[in-house]
Enzyme design. Structure first.
Site, short mmCIF file in Angstrom:
data_model
loop_
_atom_site.label_atom_id
_atom_site.label_comp_id
_atom_site.label_asym_id
_atom_site.label_seq_id
_atom_site.Cartn_x
_atom_site.Cartn_y
_atom_site.Cartn_z
N CYS A 132 -11.10 -10.66 6.34
CA CYS A 132 -11.47 -11.45 5.17
C CYS A 132 -12.09 -12.80 5.54
O CYS A 132 -12.93 -13.31 4.82
CB CYS A 132 -10.26 -11.64 4.25
SG CYS A 132 -8.85 -12.33 5.08
N GLU A 142 -19.74 -9.61 0.02
CA GLU A 142 -18.89 -9.31 1.17
C GLU A 142 -19.17 -7.88 1.64
O GLU A 142 -18.97 -6.93 0.90
CB GLU A 142 -17.42 -9.47 0.79
CG GLU A 142 -16.50 -9.43 1.98
CD GLU A 142 -15.05 -9.72 1.62
OE1 GLU A 142 -14.59 -9.26 0.56
OE2 GLU A 142 -14.39 -10.40 2.42
N LYS A 166 3.55 -2.01 -1.39
CA LYS A 166 2.60 -0.89 -1.46
C LYS A 166 1.48 -1.11 -0.45
O LYS A 166 0.57 -1.90 -0.66
CB LYS A 166 1.98 -0.73 -2.84
CG LYS A 166 1.29 0.65 -2.94
CD LYS A 166 0.24 0.76 -4.01
CE LYS A 166 -1.12 0.29 -3.58
NZ LYS A 166 -1.73 1.06 -2.47
N GLU A 179 -4.77 -13.40 -2.14
CA GLU A 179 -5.59 -13.69 -0.96
C GLU A 179 -6.77 -12.74 -1.00
O GLU A 179 -6.61 -11.54 -0.72
CB GLU A 179 -4.80 -13.46 0.33
CG GLU A 179 -3.57 -14.33 0.51
CD GLU A 179 -3.91 -15.79 0.72
OE1 GLU A 179 -5.11 -16.15 0.81
OE2 GLU A 179 -2.96 -16.59 0.78
P1 ADP Z 1 -10.78 -2.14 -1.10
O1 ADP Z 1 -11.64 -1.97 -2.32
O2 ADP Z 1 -11.46 -2.74 0.04
O3 ADP Z 1 -10.01 -0.91 -0.74
P2 ADP Z 1 -8.74 -3.23 -2.76
O4 ADP Z 1 -8.57 -4.65 -3.15
O5 ADP Z 1 -9.21 -2.28 -3.78
O6 ADP Z 1 -9.68 -3.22 -1.49
O7 ADP Z 1 -7.38 -2.68 -2.14
C1 ADP Z 1 -6.35 -3.46 -1.61
C2 ADP Z 1 -5.03 -2.95 -2.11
O8 ADP Z 1 -5.01 -3.05 -3.53
C3 ADP Z 1 -4.73 -1.50 -1.80
O9 ADP Z 1 -3.35 -1.38 -1.49
C4 ADP Z 1 -5.06 -0.80 -3.10
O10 ADP Z 1 -4.38 0.41 -3.29
C5 ADP Z 1 -4.61 -1.83 -4.11
N1 ADP Z 1 -5.23 -1.70 -5.44
C6 ADP Z 1 -6.46 -1.24 -5.75
N2 ADP Z 1 -6.67 -1.30 -7.07
C7 ADP Z 1 -5.54 -1.77 -7.64
C8 ADP Z 1 -5.13 -2.07 -8.98
N3 ADP Z 1 -5.92 -1.88 -10.00
N4 ADP Z 1 -3.88 -2.58 -9.17
C9 ADP Z 1 -3.07 -2.83 -8.12
N5 ADP Z 1 -3.39 -2.57 -6.85
C10 ADP Z 1 -4.60 -2.04 -6.60
#
Ligand code: ADP
Ligand code: MG
Length: 498
Positions: free
Chosen positions: A305, A402, A196, A271
């Site tokens: 990161c 961050e 994803k 990560e």
């Molecule tokens: P940011 O907040 O900088 O966008 P995230 O860690 O939220 O970083 O996003 C990184 C990835 O994690 C994206 O692919 C996002 O769709 C996914 N993501 C965000 N929230 C969830 C969740 N609750 N469960 C699984 N994947 C998630």
């Protein structure tokens, strides 16, 4: 080209990219078929250079993830993938790498349009991705088991087997690299997967999917579901038939993925973020330290990161360092990432733009002074100036949280002890750097800093031979390195009575 393109796509220059965008339909890759989301839902992906719609992606949810997991499960248990030897798998990965190389111009432009990084940066990251694919293709043939020292009545051995179906959830900051860094080791170890990509940057993942099919990857081995975190992402994290989840992203999301994984006790690699200390001693090669420290916090507009965003400079040389760093930072040409003159593009999304500009206000309110930058640029797209905050204390929010933008906090220190103490005073532990010509000090500081990667007189270097991951809240587990396969395989002890 006569096809009418979306206003964000109309900035594309490469005719092949224009054609791809004109032809693109919102689809997911499941079992080597391009299919719409079952719900029919879609979402827009935005070009951060002008804030306009670039393309439309399919919005996967639980039902689509379910189909993808079934396909990956079939490919793992029945499919040609599980019957191929490592050499045959390696050949497909090499063909895939070759196709990425052959399409580098097109991929780089698509990445620049969706993410905002410059073409040159996109090409540099693609070449790292290609290297990694070749590396893991070779590594696929190096996963040895063990023969155990058993009694004469036994022949005992240990097998290394793929785990099964792996879910990979990736971020938007360096999409091609982030996706290949999951795809390459997961497939090299013999697993199948559901990827994803981040909702902000779904396009290059889909293009990689097309190239993977062209390379001969069998159906179901790599499934790609575009969609949002709470929808497709959490469906992956919770799915009972996914055996492992590997995630790169924020600490907050990492924590919820870890919670969601407890249902079937998935194997987990996380990560996460960082607030990495970059420590400059007075005996350092200053011209190199200044130039590299700038790259350390401004590459991909600081959306990295491992960015060196806490810049500790010994107090006697701090003012001069800030002056030189500011001069260099002011020389960065911020603008259209497709313009070859540009050295820094926009931030990747509106959300990120709001976050970074919010922190520019926070820094001022906390009493830090802006040595250079500090402002947004223009009134369309998500552009900010590279910014150096001087007069920062390590306990300020701009030094602890961050920001994920081209913003650095300069913090003075007195001596080696103070540098290490302040450097480690963070909840993160992803990376660090030390600048000095004193060999003994370099290695001493490298040992004392709590971080998964420490650079001495350099920054941002990564290599598939070197483990990558975080101490503390920067993550769980390590990717790459000599033991890379331990995270994508299971060990099986076989006892045989002779
Ligand atoms: P940011 O907040 O900088 O966008 P995230 O860690 O939220 O970083 O996003 C990184 C990835 O994690 C994206 O692919 C996002 O769709 C996914 N993501 C965000 N929230 C969830 C969740 N609750 N469960 C699984 N994947 C998630
Ligand atoms: Mg988020």
């Amino acid at each position: 080209m006569t096809t009418a393109l979306a206003p964000g796509a109309d900035l594309a220059r490469n005719p092949k990219v224009r054609q791809w965008l004109a032809d693109h339909r919102p689809v997911l890759l499941i079992d080597n078929e391009w299919v719409p989301a079952k719900s029919g839902k879609t979402f827009e992906t935005i070009n951060p250079t002008n804030g306009q719609v670039l393309s439309i992606a399919a919005e996967a949810d639980r039902a689509d993830v379910d189909e993808a997991v079934k396909a990956a499960g079939r490919a793992f248990t029945e499919g040609p993938w599980s019957k191929m030897g490592p050499g045959e798998k390696a050949r497909i990965l090499r063909t895939f790498a070759g196709l990425i190389e052959a399409n580098v111009d097109e991929l780089a432009e698509l990445e620049a349009l969706d993410n905002g990084m410059t073409l040159a940066t996109a090409k540099a990251f693609i070449s790292v991705a290609v290297e990694s694919l070749y590396y893991f293709a070779g590594a696929a043939q190096q996963i040895f088991g063990q023969t155990a020292p058993s009694a004469p009545t036994n022949f005992n051995y240990v097998l290394r087997e793929p785990i099964g179906v792996v879910g990979a959830i990736t971020p938007w900051n360096a999409p091609i690299c982030a996706n290949i860094w999951k795809i390459a080791p997961i497939l090299a170890a013999g697993n199948t997967m559901v990827l994803k990509p981040a909702e902000q940057t779904p396009l290059t993942a889909l293009r990689l999917g097309e190239l993977a099919i062209e390379a001969g990857l069998p159906a179901g081995v790599l499934n790609i579901v575009t969609g949002f975190g709470p929808g497709a992402g959490s469906a992956i994290a919770e799915h009972p038939q996914i055996d492992k989840v590997t995630f790169t992203g924020s600490v907050e999301t990492g924590r919820s993925i870890l919670h969601a994984s407890t249902g079937n006790l998935k194997r987990i690699t996380l990560e996460l973020g960082g607030k990495s200390p970059n420590i400059v001693f007075p005996d350092a090669d200053m011209s190199s330290a200044v130039a590299t420290s700038l790259a350390g916090f401004a590459t991909i507009s600081g959306q990295v990161c491992v960015a060196g965003t806490r810049l500790f400079v010994q107090q006697d040389v701090k003012d001069e360092f800030v002056e030189n760093l500011s001069t260099f930072a002011a020389g960065i040409k911020v603008g259209d990432p497709l313009d070859p003159e540009t050295t820094m593009g926009p931030l990747a999304s509106k959300e990120q733009f709001d976050r970074v500009t919010g922190y520019l206000d926070v820094g001022r309110a906390e009493g830090a002074s802006v040595a250079v930058g500090g402002e947004v640029i223009g009134d369309q797209g998500y552009f900010v100036q590279p910014t150096v905050f001087d007069g920062v204390r390590n306990d300020m929010r701009i030094a602890q949280e961050e920001i994920f933008g081209p913003v650095v906090s300069v913090i003075p220190f007195s001596d080696e002890y103070d540098a290490v103490l302040q450097g480690n005073d963070t909840t993160y532990g992803l990376a660090a750097a030390v600048w000095t010509r004193d060999v003994s000090r370099a290695h001493t500081v490298a040992r004392r800093i709590k971080a998964g990667t420490v650079w001495i007189n350099t920054y941002l270097e990564l290599d598939p031979t070197m483990p990558f991951g975080g101490y503390k809240q920067s993550g769980i587990g390590r990717e790459f390195g000599a033991n890379w396969y331990q995270h994508y395989t299971e060990e099986k002890s076989v006892f045989l009575k002779l």
